[in-house]
Motif scaffolding. Structure first.
Motif, PDB file in Angstrom:
ATOM      1  N   TRP A  33       0.802  -1.223   0.000  1.00 56.60           N
ATOM      2  CA  TRP A  33       0.000   0.000   0.000  1.00 56.60           C
ATOM      3  C   TRP A  33       0.842   1.284   0.000  1.00 56.60           C
ATOM      4  CZ3 TRP A  33       0.395   3.626   3.801  1.00 56.60           C
ATOM      5  CH2 TRP A  33       0.954   3.224   5.016  1.00 56.60           C
ATOM      6  N   PRO A  34       2.086   1.301   0.540  1.00 51.91           N
ATOM      7  CA  PRO A  34       2.831   2.573   0.485  1.00 51.91           C
ATOM      8  C   PRO A  34       3.102   3.075  -0.930  1.00 51.91           C
ATOM      9  CG  PRO A  34       3.775   1.131   2.161  1.00 51.91           C
ATOM     10  CD  PRO A  34       2.794   0.305   1.377  1.00 51.91           C
ATOM     11  N   PRO A  37      -0.576   5.304  -1.323  1.00 54.38           N
ATOM     12  CA  PRO A  37      -1.123   5.258   0.038  1.00 54.38           C
ATOM     13  C   PRO A  37      -2.556   5.765   0.131  1.00 54.38           C
ATOM     14  CG  PRO A  37       0.381   7.098  -0.197  1.00 54.38           C
ATOM     15  CD  PRO A  37       0.451   6.340  -1.488  1.00 54.38           C
ATOM     16  N   LEU A  38      -3.486   4.928  -0.278  1.00 56.28           N
ATOM     17  CA  LEU A  38      -4.899   5.254  -0.218  1.00 56.28           C
ATOM     18  C   LEU A  38      -5.577   4.429   0.874  1.00 56.28           C
ATOM     19  CD1 LEU A  38      -5.742   5.269  -4.042  1.00 56.28           C
ATOM     20  CD2 LEU A  38      -5.309   7.246  -2.577  1.00 56.28           C
ATOM     21  N   TYR A  39      -6.552   5.016   1.531  1.00 54.41           N
ATOM     22  CA  TYR A  39      -7.373   4.304   2.513  1.00 54.41           C
ATOM     23  C   TYR A  39      -8.091   3.148   1.797  1.00 54.41           C
ATOM     24  CZ  TYR A  39     -10.787   3.664   6.276  1.00 54.41           C
ATOM     25  OH  TYR A  39     -11.547   3.138   7.293  1.00 54.41           O
ATOM     26  N   TYR A  41      -5.493   1.485   3.185  1.00 53.79           N
ATOM     27  CA  TYR A  41      -4.075   1.201   3.349  1.00 53.79           C
ATOM     28  C   TYR A  41      -3.797  -0.304   3.264  1.00 53.79           C
ATOM     29  CZ  TYR A  41      -4.686   5.963   4.906  1.00 53.79           C
ATOM     30  OH  TYR A  41      -5.066   7.280   4.980  1.00 53.79           O
ATOM     31  N   GLY A  42      -3.305  -0.901   4.348  1.00 52.14           N
ATOM     32  CA  GLY A  42      -2.845  -2.285   4.270  1.00 52.14           C
ATOM     33  C   GLY A  42      -3.892  -3.342   4.509  1.00 52.14           C
ATOM     34  N   GLN A  43      -5.152  -2.944   4.685  1.00 52.03           N
ATOM     35  CA  GLN A  43      -6.227  -3.910   4.928  1.00 52.03           C
ATOM     36  C   GLN A  43      -7.367  -3.636   3.960  1.00 52.03           C
ATOM     37  OE1 GLN A  43      -6.594  -6.477   7.899  1.00 52.03           O
ATOM     38  NE2 GLN A  43      -4.548  -6.343   7.026  1.00 52.03           N
ATOM     39  N   ARG A  44      -7.594  -4.558   3.010  1.00 51.57           N
ATOM     40  CA  ARG A  44      -8.621  -4.347   1.980  1.00 51.57           C
ATOM     41  C   ARG A  44      -9.551  -5.552   1.914  1.00 51.57           C
ATOM     42  NH1 ARG A  44      -7.641  -0.900  -2.866  1.00 51.57           N
ATOM     43  NH2 ARG A  44      -6.268   0.773  -2.176  1.00 51.57           N
ATOM     44  N   GLN A  63     -11.353   2.332  -1.750  1.00 50.31           N
ATOM     45  CA  GLN A  63     -10.190   3.212  -1.751  1.00 50.31           C
ATOM     46  C   GLN A  63     -10.639   4.645  -1.548  1.00 50.31           C
ATOM     47  OE1 GLN A  63      -8.343   2.914  -5.632  1.00 50.31           O
ATOM     48  NE2 GLN A  63      -9.539   4.616  -6.407  1.00 50.31           N
ATOM     49  N   GLU A 122      -4.316   4.234  -9.635  1.00 45.96           N
ATOM     50  CA  GLU A 122      -5.027   3.316  -8.738  1.00 45.96           C
ATOM     51  C   GLU A 122      -5.420   2.027  -9.442  1.00 45.96           C
ATOM     52  OE1 GLU A 122      -8.466   5.735 -10.487  1.00 45.96           O
ATOM     53  OE2 GLU A 122      -6.306   5.881 -10.178  1.00 45.96           O
TER      54      GLU A 122
END
Length: 411
Positions: A33-34, A37-39, A41-44, A63, A122
């Motif tokens: 995700w970095p 860096p969109l919400y 982030y690391g959990q989708r 996102q 994206e």
């Protein structure tokens, strides 16, 4: 804890029970995700919906920036000869890959992966990692790919060098031509790089696949957005001192305001408070945690915001997003209208875009009508409130004045 995968049609349901928090985290993990860096982030989370029985499935994720969250979507199509075609991959989390593998076990391997855009980071960022999960798949990309600030080789962007090729200009030369037509929009010169999108038409199911060109804004929050309601509730607040309240009314209110943010950036019904006032208001916030941005809430909504949303939604009609109308497609209106005419000659009965509502049960006439704002003598945003375009017009004037992008053209 449970999630509903999709809407009313072709709904699949899954129940997540007895999972530990650690297991859930691993299922939804997106460690890269970095790079973008969109919400969230690391959990989708990933929600799969069967759109056409045993033929087409959508995979929705979430996102956004500053809790302005919208769905991003991948579409998977079963090929008549066996195997799958993937249009615009999303983040290949363990959950997402597991859901794809379930289709692979029933319908054959992933044969083709399509990157249908050149400017949507994206969308581009997921193609390489997704392709590595399916090493037998061929990757086809829209022409004229570019990156900023350095124009890097495709392999440096994570695309597998030996399996990646540019989509042929003639769709009849593609290996999936027996089932698909496609038409390329662009390249449209934007200064830093071009805009380009490739629409795919699946003849057997009469389904049109597009990336960003048209959308329908749902009145209520999409299922993937509702799985994590905090962004909805955050934007439902009227001021920093309001508590977070999880009700259906608040979720609806938050979603409609998010839609206005997403499409106008700063709609006319929004006032942005000064930095000093924002800091003062933050001390009155009931939650000053990091999740709540330390109580910072620099917005004030005027009474007319609901009318702005209804005007934007237009009763569920197809819409070209205001940012595309104002900053992108009007740079080459004749080319866009020619592309829209080409697409409108296909006999599709549904549209699946990569964002917001899907499937959209509308056909060629509605699709072509969405681009009428580009026609000679038409007011660019004639069906939308002109005052809501004010901020986008300011951006356009700045870009034109500084020479970053070329000016709009007449059709």
């Amino acid at each position: 804890m449970f999630g509903v995968l999709g809407g009313d049609r072709g709904v699949e349901k899954t129940t997540i029970t007895a999972h530990t928090q650690t297991h859930r985290s691993k299922e939804f993990s997106w460690p890269f995700w970095p790079a973008v860096p969109l919400y969230p982030y690391g959990q989708r989370r990933t929600l799969r919906t069967e759109v056409v029985k045993d033929t087409i499935w959508t995979f929705d994720q979430l996102q956004g920036i500053l809790y302005v969250v919208v769905p991003i979507r991948m579409t998977v199509v079963r090929l008549e000869a066996g195997g799958l075609l993937v249009y615009s991959p999303v983040a290949p989390t363990p959950e997402c890959i597991r859901l794809v593998e379930e289709l692979v076990s029933r319908h054959g391997e992933v044969k083709y992966i399509i990157l249908p855009t050149v400017s949507g980071i994206e969308h581009k960022v997921f193609v390489g990692p997704f392709a590595r999960c399916f090493p037998a798949a061929q990757v086809f990309i829209a022409p004229d790919q570019w990156s900023f600030p350095l124009n890097l080789p495709l392999s440096w962007l994570g695309l597998p060098a030996r399996r990646t090729q540019v989509l042929p200009t003639d769709s009849g030369k593609a290996p999936f031509a027996d089932e698909f037509d496609y038409a390329m929009l662009g390249p449209i010169d934007l200064g830093l790089g071009p805009f380009e999108e490739v629409a795919f038409f699946h003849r057997r199911s009469r389904t049109l696949l597009v990336t960003d060109s048209v959308v329908v804004i749902p009145e209520r929050p999409p299922a993937i957005v509702s799985l994590d309601p905090y962004p909805l509730l955050f934007h439902a607040k009227d001021q920093a001192s309001d508590p977070i309240q999880d009700t259906e009314e608040q979720r609806l209110k938050g979603w409609q305001r998010i839609a206005l943010f997403s499409f106008y950036f700063r709609p006319s019904a929004l006032d942005v408070t000064s930095t000093w006032q924002t800091v003062r208001d933050a001390f009155q916030a009931p939650d000053r945690s990091r999740r709540a941005y330390f109580g910072l809430f620099p917005f004030r909504w005027k009474n007319g915001w609901r009318q702005s949303f209804e005007s934007l939604r237009r009763g569920g009609q197809l819409l070209v997003a205001p940012i595309l109308q104002t900053l992108i497609l009007n740079r080459s209106p004749r080319a866009v209208l020619d592309w829209a005419d080409t697409v409108a000659r296909w006999n599709f009965e549904r549209i699946i875009p990569c964002h917001l509502e899907a499937p959209i049960e509308q056909g060629p006439q509605a699709f072509r009508q969405a681009f009428s704002f580009l026609e000679e003598g038409a007011a660019g945003e004639r069906s939308l409130p002109a005052e809501d375009f004010a901020f986008l017009r300011e951006i356009e004037e700045t870009l034109n004045r500084t020479g970053i992008t070329p000016p709009a053209q007449r059709s």
